[in-house]
Design a protein around this motif. Structure first.
Motif, short mmCIF file in Angstrom:
data_model
loop_
_atom_site.label_atom_id
_atom_site.label_comp_id
_atom_site.label_asym_id
_atom_site.label_seq_id
_atom_site.Cartn_x
_atom_site.Cartn_y
_atom_site.Cartn_z
N PHE A 119 52.58 -6.14 -95.73
CA PHE A 119 52.06 -6.63 -97.01
C PHE A 119 53.00 -6.35 -98.19
N ALA B 226 52.70 -11.10 -94.05
CA ALA B 226 51.44 -11.74 -94.44
C ALA B 226 51.67 -13.04 -95.19
N ARG B 227 52.77 -13.13 -95.88
CA ARG B 227 53.09 -14.34 -96.64
C ARG B 227 53.32 -15.54 -95.73
N LEU C 270 49.33 -15.61 -92.96
CA LEU C 270 48.03 -16.01 -93.49
C LEU C 270 47.95 -17.50 -93.84
N SER D 275 47.85 -19.33 -90.60
CA SER D 275 46.59 -19.14 -89.90
C SER D 275 45.48 -20.02 -90.46
N ILE E 141 41.89 -17.63 -90.03
CA ILE E 141 42.46 -16.78 -91.09
C ILE E 141 41.67 -15.48 -91.21
N ALA E 142 40.37 -15.53 -91.00
CA ALA E 142 39.56 -14.31 -91.07
C ALA E 142 39.94 -13.34 -89.95
N PHE F 55 43.47 -11.92 -90.64
CA PHE F 55 43.45 -10.98 -91.76
C PHE F 55 42.86 -9.64 -91.33
N MET G 212 45.45 -7.94 -89.22
CA MET G 212 46.55 -7.42 -90.04
C MET G 212 46.14 -6.18 -90.82
N LEU G 213 44.90 -6.15 -91.28
CA LEU G 213 44.41 -4.93 -91.95
C LEU G 213 44.35 -3.75 -90.98
N HIS H 104 47.82 -2.61 -90.59
CA HIS H 104 48.28 -1.96 -91.83
C HIS H 104 47.80 -0.50 -91.88
#
Length: 169
Positions: free
Chosen positions: A52, A59-60, A63, A66, A116-117, A120, A123-124, A127
Motif C-alpha cells: 500500500f 494495490a494500485r 484493486l 479486481s 474487489i471485496a 481487498f 490484501m489487508l 498487510h
C-alpha cells in the motif's frame, strides 16, 4: 426432416464449443500478458514494491483490475451469449433467455464488487501479516498480477456461461 433437425442441433453444439474456445482464449491471453507487462515496467521505475505504500504500489494495480476485469469479462460474454440466443445459433431454455442489459449489468457489477471485496480483504490480511515496509519484489509482483488476471479471465468467463453450458451440450 429429422436429419435436418439433428444436423441443426449438432451445428448449435458446434457453435457453442467454438464460442467457448475462441472467447476464452480471447480473454485469457491478452489479459494475462498485459497485466504482467504493465506492472512490471511500472515497478521497474522504482527499486521496491510495497503493498500500500509508495508511488507505484501493488494495490494500485490489483484493486482496479479486481473490479474492472471481472466486470468487463462478464459483461462481454453475457452480451455475446445474448446475441447468439437471439440469432438462435445456440440452444437455450426460453425462460433462461437473456432479455435486456439490466440483467447483464447486474451480473457484471456483482462479479466486480465481489472480486474487489475479496482481494481487498486478502490484501489487508497480507498487510497485517508482513512487517512494515516489506518489499514484495518487482518480478514476483508483476507475475502475480498477471496470474491473477488470467485467473479472473477463466473464472468469470465460466461463471458467466455456467447457466448456459449444460443447456447446449
Amino acid at each position: 426432416m429429422s436429419d435436418y433437425v439433428e444436423y441443426d442441433e449438432q451445428t448449435k453444439v458446434s457453435n457453442w464449443r467454438k464460442f467457448v474456445r475462441k472467447n476464452l482464449l480471447l480473454h485469457l491471453i491478452p489479459n494475462t500478458i498485459l497485466n504482467t507487462v504493465v506492472p512490471y515496467f511500472a515497478f521497474k521505475m522504482q527499486n521496491s514494491v510495497h503493498l500500500f505504500n509508495g508511488e507505484q504500489n501493488l494495490a494500485r494495480f490489483l484493486l482496479p483490475m479486481s473490479a474492472l476485469l471481472p466486470f468487463m469479462v462478464t459483461f462481454d460474454i453475457l452480451k455475446k451469449i445474448k446475441e447468439l440466443q437471439h440469432s438462435e445459433a445456440i440452444n437455450y431454455k426460453v425462460d433462461e433467455k437473456i432479455t435486456g442489459y439490466s440483467f447483464i449489468l447486474k451480473k457484471a457489477g456483482l462479479n466486480g464488487l465481489y472480486s474487489i471485496a475479496i482481494v481487498f480483504v486478502f490484501m489487508l490480511a497480507l498487510h497485517f501479516s508482513f512487517p512494515p515496509n516489506h518489499d514484495f519484489g518487482i518480478t514476483p509482483s508483476a507475475v502475480c498480477a498477471g496470474l491473477l488476471a488470467g485467473l479472473y479471465s477463466v473464472t468469470f468467463f465460466y461463471l458467466a456461461i455456467r447457466k448456459f453450458k449444460f443447456e447446449v451440450v
